[in-house]
Design an enzyme around this catalytic site. Structure first.
Site, PDB file in Angstrom:
ATOM      1  N   GLY A  99       0.741  -1.280  -0.178  1.00 28.91           N
ATOM      2  CA  GLY A  99      -0.008  -0.056   0.014  1.00 28.91           C
ATOM      3  C   GLY A  99       0.857   1.568   0.121  1.00 28.91           C
ATOM      4  N   GLY A 101       2.845   2.327  -2.459  1.00 27.88           N
ATOM      5  CA  GLY A 101       2.857   3.144  -3.848  1.00 27.88           C
ATOM      6  C   GLY A 101       3.888   2.251  -4.713  1.00 27.88           C
ATOM      7  N   LYS A 102       4.160   1.034  -4.440  1.00 28.10           N
ATOM      8  CA  LYS A 102       5.224   0.240  -5.525  1.00 28.10           C
ATOM      9  C   LYS A 102       4.517   0.254  -6.961  1.00 28.10           C
ATOM     10  CE  LYS A 102       5.343  -3.175  -2.887  1.00 28.10           C
ATOM     11  NZ  LYS A 102       4.567  -2.868  -1.989  1.00 28.10           N
ATOM     12  N   SER A 103       3.266  -0.633  -6.781  1.00 30.57           N
ATOM     13  CA  SER A 103       2.656  -0.421  -8.155  1.00 30.57           C
ATOM     14  C   SER A 103       2.194   0.766  -8.839  1.00 30.57           C
ATOM     15  CB  SER A 103       1.393  -1.328  -7.972  1.00 30.57           C
ATOM     16  OG  SER A 103       1.719  -2.662  -7.361  1.00 30.57           O
ATOM     17  N   TYR A 104       2.010   1.592  -8.083  1.00 36.49           N
ATOM     18  CA  TYR A 104       1.460   2.892  -8.416  1.00 36.49           C
ATOM     19  C   TYR A 104       2.633   3.750  -9.411  1.00 36.49           C
ATOM     20  CZ  TYR A 104      -0.148   7.820  -9.011  1.00 36.49           C
ATOM     21  OH  TYR A 104      -0.462   9.198  -9.641  1.00 36.49           O
ATOM     22  N   ASP A 248       8.427  -5.238  -9.531  1.00 36.72           N
ATOM     23  CA  ASP A 248       7.443  -4.822  -8.396  1.00 36.72           C
ATOM     24  C   ASP A 248       7.689  -5.753  -7.246  1.00 36.72           C
ATOM     25  OD1 ASP A 248       5.594  -3.761  -6.860  1.00 36.72           O
ATOM     26  OD2 ASP A 248       3.977  -3.727  -8.658  1.00 36.72           O
ATOM     27  N   GLY A 251       5.330  -6.911  -0.703  1.00 31.77           N
ATOM     28  CA  GLY A 251       5.270  -6.092   0.405  1.00 31.77           C
ATOM     29  C   GLY A 251       6.533  -6.407   1.351  1.00 31.77           C
TER      30      GLY A 251
HETATM   31  P1  ADP Z   1       1.470  -1.270  -3.290  1.00 33.24           P
HETATM   32  O1  ADP Z   1       1.749  -1.528  -4.593  1.00 33.24           O
HETATM   33  O2  ADP Z   1       2.953  -0.612  -2.686  1.00 33.24           O
HETATM   34  O3  ADP Z   1       0.931  -2.065  -2.143  1.00 33.24           O
HETATM   35  P2  ADP Z   1      -0.039   0.743  -4.620  1.00 33.24           P
HETATM   36  O4  ADP Z   1       0.917   1.396  -5.537  1.00 33.24           O
HETATM   37  O5  ADP Z   1      -1.243  -0.320  -4.836  1.00 33.24           O
HETATM   38  O6  ADP Z   1       0.674   0.203  -3.299  1.00 33.24           O
HETATM   39  O7  ADP Z   1      -0.859   2.042  -3.801  1.00 33.24           O
HETATM   40  C1  ADP Z   1      -1.871   1.903  -2.879  1.00 33.24           C
HETATM   41  C2  ADP Z   1      -2.857   3.148  -3.023  1.00 33.24           C
HETATM   42  O8  ADP Z   1      -2.340   4.291  -2.944  1.00 33.24           O
HETATM   43  C3  ADP Z   1      -3.050   3.019  -4.624  1.00 33.24           C
HETATM   44  O9  ADP Z   1      -4.738   3.227  -4.602  1.00 33.24           O
HETATM   45  C4  ADP Z   1      -2.560   4.028  -5.179  1.00 33.24           C
HETATM   46  O10 ADP Z   1      -3.361   4.594  -6.431  1.00 33.24           O
HETATM   47  C5  ADP Z   1      -2.324   4.930  -4.114  1.00 33.24           C
HETATM   48  N1  ADP Z   1      -1.063   5.913  -4.467  1.00 33.24           N
HETATM   49  C6  ADP Z   1       0.120   5.046  -4.159  1.00 33.24           C
HETATM   50  N2  ADP Z   1       1.096   6.103  -4.495  1.00 33.24           N
HETATM   51  C7  ADP Z   1       0.463   7.469  -4.809  1.00 33.24           C
HETATM   52  C8  ADP Z   1       0.833   8.551  -5.147  1.00 33.24           C
HETATM   53  N3  ADP Z   1       2.181   8.801  -5.456  1.00 33.24           N
HETATM   54  N4  ADP Z   1      -0.243   9.464  -5.869  1.00 33.24           N
HETATM   55  C9  ADP Z   1      -1.532   9.189  -5.808  1.00 33.24           C
HETATM   56  N5  ADP Z   1      -1.911   7.855  -5.127  1.00 33.24           N
HETATM   57  C10 ADP Z   1      -1.009   7.010  -4.882  1.00 33.24           C
HETATM   58 MG    MG Z   2       1.288  -3.696  -5.555  1.00 33.45          MG
END
Ligand code: ADP
Ligand code: MG
Length: 554
Positions: A99, A101-104, A248, A251
């Protein structure tokens, strides 16, 4: 040449709804490239770290300091793509708790200005290929593979035929690689986009069926980028190959709970074996590169870097401290409630900064490789001959491969193809031609008539020390040679065949397709009732859509 350090960036995201509901405070501050974390229990105690980039994405684009997807891409993606054109291997990996923001950062969302590093880099790759290629003697080819590592098992996300786990092997010349992982030929950004989407669907289906969460698996997207230059004067072709690995990671939170305390279930430990090992590898490498009398120490310590202890680190060996230009993005939660995890991520990133990689331009690898591999085949055949098994190679080439576990084998006796017959005599590539999926697989009767001879052969092989291993190696090497010899047209044909299988499989499961057959992105069929697959991971949520057909559906 002195190596280049791993580029390290950290990025802090906005609060999520859970953090807002808890009235969280932001404990991250950024100023220039420095990131400071405040201990919520002792607000005076704060720690600062310097990175190559500190990205403030906690606010909105209206904020002047806000780091957008495009900015992250421009800093990191553009540089890495440039290195790929120079002929270096490159790697970008995202680290951080679920959560964060890795995948984002890596994939982003399929909306304007929301796309992450991977789609932007792929798009740019083709823009550059199409835009600057005015030179008739220069040609490019791009192939991709997409895999997932879950509980130390490797899953091919692009080929539905590869259902089980793929074997991770080490070849004496090639190093670690995934056997049978499909590398698909692509000719446009659209092709890549389709494959990424299919891969994400495959990942979602697998995760849903196995009741796993994506946060526990690592997704590795590879692009093999080849530039060929033909010199008209000498009629020579030279080649540069770059492998671009975009990762990616799972966690990071579980790495700590299993690694540090080690009291979790065995399965839990296995889930994170790759991530805990990555941590150990990074620490070990950081120590090598920062310690006193670097050079003296380096050789000795290097042999103790535990790459082999996990699938992920084994496959990324070159990217971590080897032949690669590597960048890491550490994703951070801004909230006080995640203080411990975020501090641990910052420390992790801080260690990674010290790693140095010695990247070299991969020039003409395949010519040299094919030559070396053929020499290896020669050596292995000599070895088998010396053990009195030479006749077997000549007469029973098929059955040997079957014993050694080859999946497909061209029944060349039934095959009138002249080229094949020539190949057959010329080198050992028949067996391997079959691996490309171009040749018919043996009929059942042909197989059973061979069963007797296989059995007696098996006995003989068992009595020759080391021969089993040599046959296995022979088979492995031939397979690699065949892959290297495959023409671009053959690759395209194979890619198309796999695509059709993949789409048929999704259609069979009732996953909705667009009218044009594509499955990319989220779309809602207006008139047909349907079910949407929701997932806690935004990358996977609404990725699958099932039609409900007329009549009763159970
Ligand atoms: P992870 O892959 O690390 O588990 P995600 O990339 O899925 O996490 O991010 C979790 C949530 O936060 C998603 O809904 C994503 O869209 C949001 N998010 C993450 N980073 C950002 C950012 N830099 N700006 C806006 N939203 C973000
Ligand atoms: Mg992810």
């Amino acid at each position: 040449m002195a190596g280049a350090s791993v580029k390290v960036a950290v990025r802090v995201r906005p609060f999520n709804s859970r953090e807002m509901a808890k009235d969280s405070r932001c404990i991250i501050q950024m100023s220039g490239n420095t990131t400071t974390i405040i201990n919520p229990k002792q607000p005076k105690e704060n720690k600062s770290f310097n990175f190559d980039y500190s990205y403030w994405s906690h606010t909105t684009p209206e904020d002047l300091n806000y780091a957008s997807q495009l900015q992250v891409y421009r800093d990191i993606g553009v540089e890495m793509l440039q290195h790929a054109f120079e002929g270096y291997n490159v790697c970008i990996f995202a680290y951080g708790q679920t959560g964060a923001g890795k995948s984002y950062t890596m994939m982003g969302r399929q909306e304007k200005d929301q796309e992450g590093i991977i789609p932007l880099l792929c798009e740019d790759l083709f823009t550059k290929i199409n835009g600057c290629n005015t030179d008739n003697n220069l040609s490019y080819s791009v192939e991709v593979s997409y895999m997932e590592i879950y509980c130390e098992r490797v899953r091919d996300l692009l080929n539905p035929k590869n259902k089980g786990n793929l074997r991770v092997r080490e070849h004496p010349l090639l190093g670690p690689y995934v056997e049978d992982l499909s590398k698909l030929a692509v000719t446009s950004y659209n092709d890549i986009q389709d494959l990424m989407d299919s891969g994400n669907k495959a990942r979602t289906v697998a995760a849903t069926n196995m009741n796993e969460t994506s946060s526990r698996s690592h997704a590795v997207f590879n692009i093999i980028f080849t530039q060929k230059r033909h010199d008209t004067d000498s009629d020579n072709t030279s080649e540069k190959v770059s492998k671009i690995s975009l990762v990616d990671l799972a966690g990071s939170e579980r790495a700590d709970s299993t690694g540090a305390k080690g009291t979790r279930l065995k399965e839990g430990a296995n889930i994170n074996k790759s991530l805990t090992t990555l941590g150990k590898v990074i620490s070990a490498l950081a120590e090598v590169d920062s310690g006193p009398n670097k050079n003296k120490k380096k050789k000795k310590v290097e042999s103790h870097i535990p790459y082999r202890d996990s699938v992920l680190t084994w496959l990324l060996r070159e990217n971590l401290g080897g032949n690669s230009r590597t960048a890491m993005v550490a994703a951070l939660s801004p909230a006080d409630i995640n203080y411990d995890e975020t501090l641990s991520t910052l420390r992790y990133a801080d260690r990674a900064k010290q790693i140095r990689c010695n990247a070299v331009i991969n020039e003409d690898p395949s010519n040299r490789l094919v030559r070396e591999l053929k020499e290896e085949v020669g050596r292995l055949r000599d070895l088998l001959c010396a053990q009195g098994l030479g006749d077997i190679i000549e007469t029973y080439r098929g059955p040997i491969a079957e014993i050694a576990g080859l999946k497909y084998l061209s029944d060349y006796k039934n095959n009138n193809d002249k080229d094949q017959a020539v190949n057959e005599r010329g080198d050992l590539s028949t067996v391997t031609n079959a691996m490309t999926g171009m040749s018919p697989s043996p009929s059942l009767s042909a197989l059973s008539s061979r069963a007797g001879s296989i059995a007696s052969l098996h006995d003989r092989i068992m009595f020759s020390p080391g021969s089993e291993e040599a046959i296995e190696r022979l088979k492995e090497t031939e397979k690699i040679i065949a892959e290297l010899n495959e023409t671009w047209e053959e690759k395209l044909r194979r890619t198309e065949a796999i695509r059709m299988e993949r789409e048929a499989l999704l259609a069979e499961m009732g996953v909705a397709m667009r009218e044009d057959g594509g499955t990319v992105g989220v779309f809602s069929p207006k008139k047909t009732p349907h079910l949407v697959n929701l997932n806690e991971d935004p990358l996977m949520s609404e990725c699958l859509l099932y039609y409900i057909k007329d009549g009763i559906t159970r």
